[in-house]
Design an enzyme around this catalytic site. Structure first.
Site, PDB file in Angstrom:
ATOM      1  N   LYS A  79       0.832  -1.199   0.000  1.00 34.23           N
ATOM      2  CA  LYS A  79       0.000   0.000   0.000  1.00 34.23           C
ATOM      3  C   LYS A  79       0.873   1.259   0.000  1.00 34.23           C
ATOM      4  CE  LYS A  79      -3.800  -1.977   2.728  1.00 34.23           C
ATOM      5  NZ  LYS A  79      -4.897  -1.739   1.775  1.00 34.23           N
ATOM      6  N   ARG A 137     -10.502 -11.294   1.226  1.00 34.66           N
ATOM      7  CA  ARG A 137     -11.428 -12.284   0.650  1.00 34.66           C
ATOM      8  C   ARG A 137     -10.846 -13.691   0.730  1.00 34.66           C
ATOM      9  NH1 ARG A 137     -11.518  -8.892  -4.757  1.00 34.66           N
ATOM     10  NH2 ARG A 137     -11.078  -7.349  -3.134  1.00 34.66           N
TER      11      ARG A 137
END
Length: 461
Positions: free
Chosen positions: A231, A305
């Site tokens: 990130k 996920r």
């Protein structure tokens, strides 16, 4: 917490919610939301005009705490109001007065001792006891989310959850060796780059009647660097809260236990750190999930996920629940769509989705339904595995829908709802039920309300 009283304790600052009515006060005070009138040093009026339901009265209770400033002892005067309204005022006050102070040498100035003035404390007590169970759950979730990642890594998170056995919950912790034996390839891959290995924590509440449990599944990424797909530095410190879904599920289980819910329930919480190291998983890797399906990795920053997929499959196969709900700070895409005003709601059964949305409205944790289209699933087709974890980077990707389409592959035919809470896990403004930039505990009270409203009838299954 808060005490019910018939009279204000000595020295307390009294805050009186005031609805519009009659002639305006000479000061111009009309009871509008946000208005505060100091009548004398120990009495202030707080505008409550237009409040007509529990979330609105909770907002007035929060406004009372803001109006109290640095006063340490506060009494909210709800005498003359219905007991349910008084309880909502108290709930909003408790939520707003919360502070995370475990790491501060001095306490933040503000209310410490709260009293709720009601006409009959004994009559209001059962309503307050019910509300307090949900508040306890929400505040547990906040405490967990507020902790920095160096204090709340997966092993410590699991230890704190283990302490919930004192509340009557059964707690089981699966460590890395057990996860490898199970074949939980998604959870293991996400956590393999970190110093502390992943955990799968199972919380069980037996309830009072024989029925399949309601299952909650929570994303518990204690810190998310993005992994190899790292990130940007700006804002990365907020990723210590990437376990808000797991925290909310734990809070909901505490609420069920505190109010002795008759409904059986289970929470499966996937805990890991998504770190960068020579052991970290990579884009292009193919993982074999707990379900046996293979998944091609496109972006290691789409890790939530993966851990949810293993946890969903585990919950579905082991517990055969009557319904399964997952909560996760999953995508920036849902924040683009809904901002900080609502969480995204996905699912495979309209009736469950409607019940979840109604529970959210009842407690002021609002949702908005979003679609999983056939094209969203086709976008996840892989040339080398059963499916891809996300679509390759590109403009205007519906990543929240892709994530939901991915998760749906791991729940089978069970009624399922997915709540993407990325935009609502932190308080964005000054006038909410939590301090600005503080954790909200979103989801804990919603799940508790859903169970009470929809699953506690033993004859419905």
């Amino acid at each position: 917490m808060l005490r019910l009283r018939a009279e204000a304790p000595p020295g307390a600052l009294v805050l009186r919610p005031v609805l519009e009515g009659g002639e305006p006060h000479p000061s111009g005070f009309e009871g509008r939301p946000g208005q505060v009138l100091e009548l004398h040093p120990k009495l202030r009026w707080v505008g409550a005009d237009g409040a007509s339901n529990a979330p609105q009265w909770e907002a007035v209770g929060a406004a009372c705490i803001r109006a109290a400033g640095e006063a340490a002892r506060v009494a909210i005067d709800a005498r003359g109001l219905p007991d349910a309204v008084a309880v909502a005022l108290g709930a909003g006050a408790v939520l707003r007065a919360w502070r995370f102070e475990a790491l501060q040498p001095r306490r933040t100035p503000g209310p410490r001792r709260l009293s709720l003035l009601v006409d009959d404390p004994d009559r209001a007590a059962p309503l307050w006891a019910r509300a307090k169970a949900g508040l306890d759950g929400a505040l547990l979730a906040r405490e967990l989310v507020a902790e920095p990642a160096n204090r709340l890594h997966p092993r410590e998170f699991a230890r704190r959850l283990k302490a919930l056995e004192a509340e009557g919950l059964e707690v089981e912790v699966l460590k890395p060796a057990q996860l490898r034996k199970l074949g939980a390839g998604g959870l293991l891959a996400v956590g393999q780059g970190a110093a502390e290995g992943p955990r799968l924590v199972i919380l069980r509440w037996k309830g009072a009647f024989a029925a399949p449990p309601v299952a909650f599944v929570g994303k518990g990424i204690c810190f998310d660097t993005g992994g190899i797909s790292i990130k940007p530095a700006q804002g990365m410190e907020k990723m210590r809260g990437d376990m808000a879904g797991a925290a909310a599920c734990a809070g909901a289980m505490l609420a069920l236990a505190r109010r002795n819910s008759p409904c059986p329930a289970v929470a499966v919480l996937a805990l890991a750190e998504n770190a960068t190291s020579g052991h970290a998983y990579r884009p292009g890797d193919v993982l074999r999930m707990l379900s046996g399906r293979t998944v091609e990795i496109i972006d290691t920053d789409a890790e939530g996920r993966l851990v949810l997929a293993d946890a969903l499959h585990y919950a579905a196969m082991r517990f055969k629940p009557q319904a399964i709900l997952d909560l996760a700070t999953l995508t920036g895409s849902v924040v683009t769509a809904l901002g900080t005003h609502r969480a995204g709601l996905y699912g495979n059964e309209a009736a469950l989705g409607a019940a979840v949305a109604a529970a959210g409205e009842a407690v002021g944790e609002r949702l908005w339904p979003l679609p999983i289209g056939e094209a969203h699933r086709r976008d996840l087709d892989s040339p080398i595995a059963d499916l891809r974890q996300c679509a390759p980077a590109g403009p205007l990707l519906p990543d929240a829908c892709h994530a939901a389409a991915f998760l749906r592959e791991f729940v089978g035919l069970l009624p399922w709802a997915h709540l993407d809470i990325a935009g609502v896990s932190e308080e964005a403004g000054e006038e909410g039920l939590a301090p600005r930039h503080g954790p909200t505990g979103f989801g804990a009270r919603l799940l508790d309300a859903l169970v009470e409203r929809h699953f506690e009838d033993p004859h419905r299954v």
